[in-house]
Design a protein around this motif. Structure first.
Motif, PDB file in Angstrom:
ATOM      1  N   UNK A 149       0.848  -1.276   0.162  1.00  0.00           N
ATOM      2  CA  UNK A 149      -0.088   0.008  -0.150  1.00  0.00           C
ATOM      3  C   UNK A 149       1.008   1.404   0.097  1.00  0.00           C
ATOM      4  N   UNK A 150       0.141   2.328  -0.291  1.00  0.00           N
ATOM      5  CA  UNK A 150       0.926   3.570  -0.280  1.00  0.00           C
ATOM      6  C   UNK A 150       1.220   3.938   1.067  1.00  0.00           C
ATOM      7  N   UNK A 151       2.159   5.124   1.272  1.00  0.00           N
ATOM      8  CA  UNK A 151       2.258   5.791   2.370  1.00  0.00           C
ATOM      9  C   UNK A 151       1.251   6.476   2.881  1.00  0.00           C
ATOM     10  N   UNK A 152       0.966   6.733   4.360  1.00  0.00           N
ATOM     11  CA  UNK A 152      -0.178   7.673   4.568  1.00  0.00           C
ATOM     12  C   UNK A 152       0.388   8.800   4.982  1.00  0.00           C
ATOM     13  N   UNK A 153       1.547   9.187   4.356  1.00  0.00           N
ATOM     14  CA  UNK A 153       2.000  10.547   4.323  1.00  0.00           C
ATOM     15  C   UNK A 153       1.680  11.450   3.435  1.00  0.00           C
ATOM     16  N   UNK A 154       0.692  11.186   2.482  1.00  0.00           N
ATOM     17  CA  UNK A 154       0.256  12.080   1.408  1.00  0.00           C
ATOM     18  C   UNK A 154      -0.806  12.857   2.251  1.00  0.00           C
ATOM     19  N   UNK A 183      -5.805  15.397  -4.139  1.00  0.00           N
ATOM     20  CA  UNK A 183      -4.981  14.455  -3.235  1.00  0.00           C
ATOM     21  C   UNK A 183      -3.635  14.338  -3.752  1.00  0.00           C
ATOM     22  N   UNK A 184      -2.697  14.201  -2.584  1.00  0.00           N
ATOM     23  CA  UNK A 184      -1.449  14.037  -3.032  1.00  0.00           C
ATOM     24  C   UNK A 184      -0.864  12.795  -2.521  1.00  0.00           C
ATOM     25  N   UNK A 185      -0.491  11.700  -3.463  1.00  0.00           N
ATOM     26  CA  UNK A 185      -0.215  10.308  -3.247  1.00  0.00           C
ATOM     27  C   UNK A 185       1.237  10.136  -3.213  1.00  0.00           C
ATOM     28  N   UNK A 186       1.740   9.440  -2.067  1.00  0.00           N
ATOM     29  CA  UNK A 186       3.166   9.125  -1.754  1.00  0.00           C
ATOM     30  C   UNK A 186       3.124   7.595  -1.650  1.00  0.00           C
ATOM     31  N   UNK A 187       3.790   7.181  -2.459  1.00  0.00           N
ATOM     32  CA  UNK A 187       3.911   5.680  -2.604  1.00  0.00           C
ATOM     33  C   UNK A 187       5.494   5.479  -2.118  1.00  0.00           C
ATOM     34  N   UNK A 188       6.053   4.559  -1.252  1.00  0.00           N
ATOM     35  CA  UNK A 188       7.375   4.416  -0.991  1.00  0.00           C
ATOM     36  C   UNK A 188       7.978   2.892  -1.086  1.00  0.00           C
ATOM     37  N   UNK A 189       6.811   2.208  -1.564  1.00  0.00           N
ATOM     38  CA  UNK A 189       7.406   0.741  -1.620  1.00  0.00           C
ATOM     39  C   UNK A 189       6.876  -0.139  -2.617  1.00  0.00           C
ATOM     40  N   UNK A 190       7.231   0.617  -3.946  1.00  0.00           N
ATOM     41  CA  UNK A 190       6.833  -0.165  -5.079  1.00  0.00           C
ATOM     42  C   UNK A 190       7.955  -0.991  -5.460  1.00  0.00           C
ATOM     43  N   UNK A 191       7.553  -2.149  -6.159  1.00  0.00           N
ATOM     44  CA  UNK A 191       8.439  -3.047  -6.676  1.00  0.00           C
ATOM     45  C   UNK A 191       9.011  -2.685  -7.882  1.00  0.00           C
TER      46      UNK A 191
END
Length: 256
Positions: A149-154, A183-191
């Motif tokens: 899942x995305x980070x909830x820092x967005x 919405x600002x989306x911040x994803x820190x764990x993509x493969x």
């Protein structure tokens, strides 16, 4: 396979290439307006009365996971019935269900991704005070979920455009023109293997097409939380060095 509670992206709208059929409409607000990317009521499909039906014939079997309406005037009491078919065979039947409309939008998630050649959806909103149903935007297609899942820092915000006039005595007269969710989306764990999909979503967004983003596909408030609009991708970075992790940010703005 991604968990149901991860975020989801919808970037391949099968309705754009479909042949559409629906009930009576206002001549200046025809059914074909569902195939533009504008969310304003002046560019919507409008049906007189309190009931509407839509049939979409797809040019070939297309893998779909969900259907949604956006920017509508549907009330919280609206109901829908949806049938998805592959050829003459129904592959999903919802029966009459509460739409749980929030902020004029709702999403129907199919049990799994399935090949569809036709979708029939009927709406009824007997408590609607307007005397018509306004349906500007709709999405039918896959819902891609990253493995993590995305980070909830967005962040979530609203862009307000307000005309303001002030009298000589200091009395203020603000006039709200529009409010737009952002919405600002911040994803820190993509493969690394997920980057082709991220690039494909960005490529679709660059053409001006709307993207559907659902922060949590299984959340009870997903109808109010999701945003359908223009997406601006950020850079992809490598925050974990040589590890198989990539990070990126995106901004999505509700289409008005």
């Amino acid at each position: 396979m991604a968990e149901a509670w991860t975020c989801a992206f919808g970037a391949e709208n099968a309705l754009m290439g479909a042949r559409l059929q629906g009930n009576a409409q206002l001549p200046e607000l025809p059914l074909e307006n569902l195939q533009n990317d504008q969310g304003a009521p002046s560019a919507a499909w409008r049906v007189s009365g309190k009931e509407a039906y839509l049939i979409a014939y797809l040019p070939r079997p297309i893998l779909c996971r969900g259907f949604s309406y956006h920017r509508t005037n549907l009330t919280a009491g609206a109901q829908y019935s949806l049938v998805a078919r592959n050829g003459s065979n129904p592959v999903f039947l919802s029966g009459m269900q509460a739409a749980n409309t929030a902020s004029g939008q709702f999403l129907v998630v199919f049990p799994s991704e399935m090949a569809i050649t036709q979708i029939d959806i009927a709406l009824t909103d007997q408590g609607n005070p307007d005397g018509f149903l306004s349906l500007p935007l709709a999405y039918l297609g896959p819902l891609w979920q990253p493995a993590r899942n995305m980070s909830w820092q967005g962040s979530e915000g609203r862009q307000n455009t307000i005309d303001e006039a002030t009298s000589l005595s200091g009395v203020e007269y603000p006039t709200l023109r529009y409010r737009q969710r952002v919405l600002s989306i911040d994803h820190q764990s993509l493969g690394a293997d997920e980057l082709p999909m991220i690039r494909a979503i960005g490529a679709t967004a660059a053409t001006g097409r709307n993207i559907l983003f659902v922060p949590d596909l299984s959340a009870p408030d997903r109808n109010s939380a999701m945003v359908f609009g223009r997406l601006t991708p950020g850079d992809v970075t490598c925050p974990a060095g040589a590890a198989d992790r990539r990070a990126t940010t995106m901004t999505i703005r509700e289409r008005l």
